[in-house]
Motif scaffolding. Sequence first.
Motif: not given
Length: 286
Positions: A109-133
């Motif tokens: 996250h810190k590295g992406l911010l330093a490279r100009g990618f303003d990422f959102a983040f989540s400490n409570e993310l739930k994963l759907d089939h794009s990752i589980i499959c």
Amino acid sequence: MAKLAAVLATTHHPFYLKATTAPVEQQIPQAAEWKRKVEAYRETLTKAEPELLVMVGADHFHQFFLDNYPQFLIGKAPRYDATFYNEEREFGIPKYVLEGHEDLSNFMHKGLLARGFDFAFSNELKLDHSIICPIITTRPQADLPVVPIYTNIFAPPLPSPKRFWELGRAIREIIDEYPSDKRIAAIGSGHLSLELGGPRQFRETGPDPEFDRQAIEWLSTGNIDAILANVTHESMARSGNATHGFMDLILMMGIAGPIPAAYSDSLSLFHTMEAYITWYPEGAAQ
């Protein structure tokens, strides 16, 4: 420094598990070939001996909606619940709990911010089939910590194909700089030509077989110049209303770099073309 052991770009057909575990007399005609191809693809990850997975996918309007849909988001949780009710009901995907890796998530996250990618983040993310499959197909024991990254491929305005490539390059830099001796694999899933809920959905092939052929060739040869010269939001829409998921495969090639794939396979499966691509950066698993 960490070692990028493998990069995998794949599709995430949610019916794979149900289609290949049903009683034989109830299976679709392609089930045996589908299972064989997926198991061969799985070996490309196994031989890389990963210890940690960076997973790229997209939320299918399960927890992000048009009132608040981030362009890019990283999970920073110690563990992740996975599978939503409709995925259990319709696709037969079981529930999972995946271990997270907070240290790499924070470093990324810190590295992406330093490279100009303003990422959102989540400490409570739930994963759907794009990752589980992809977990089911490439690491069914689900025994490795994950760093999940979500991209916006559904809710316009979308980032450009070039931005997905640039994000992949940034992720690669950060993995290379991560102060660890871990072997890291990156696995991302998206689409080739795909129509969801539209008039071209239920054909014998994907809605644009020529795009599928070209896309697999571009990915297999590491031809980012051809991708950026030919792939736009408008051209993807002409190939199918959900073809923008191809941008996640561009991102994965960005992580690998503009190099030929070590492994490339595909399967024409009723309304879509499945793709299975693996790169071994710097010969990591060769």
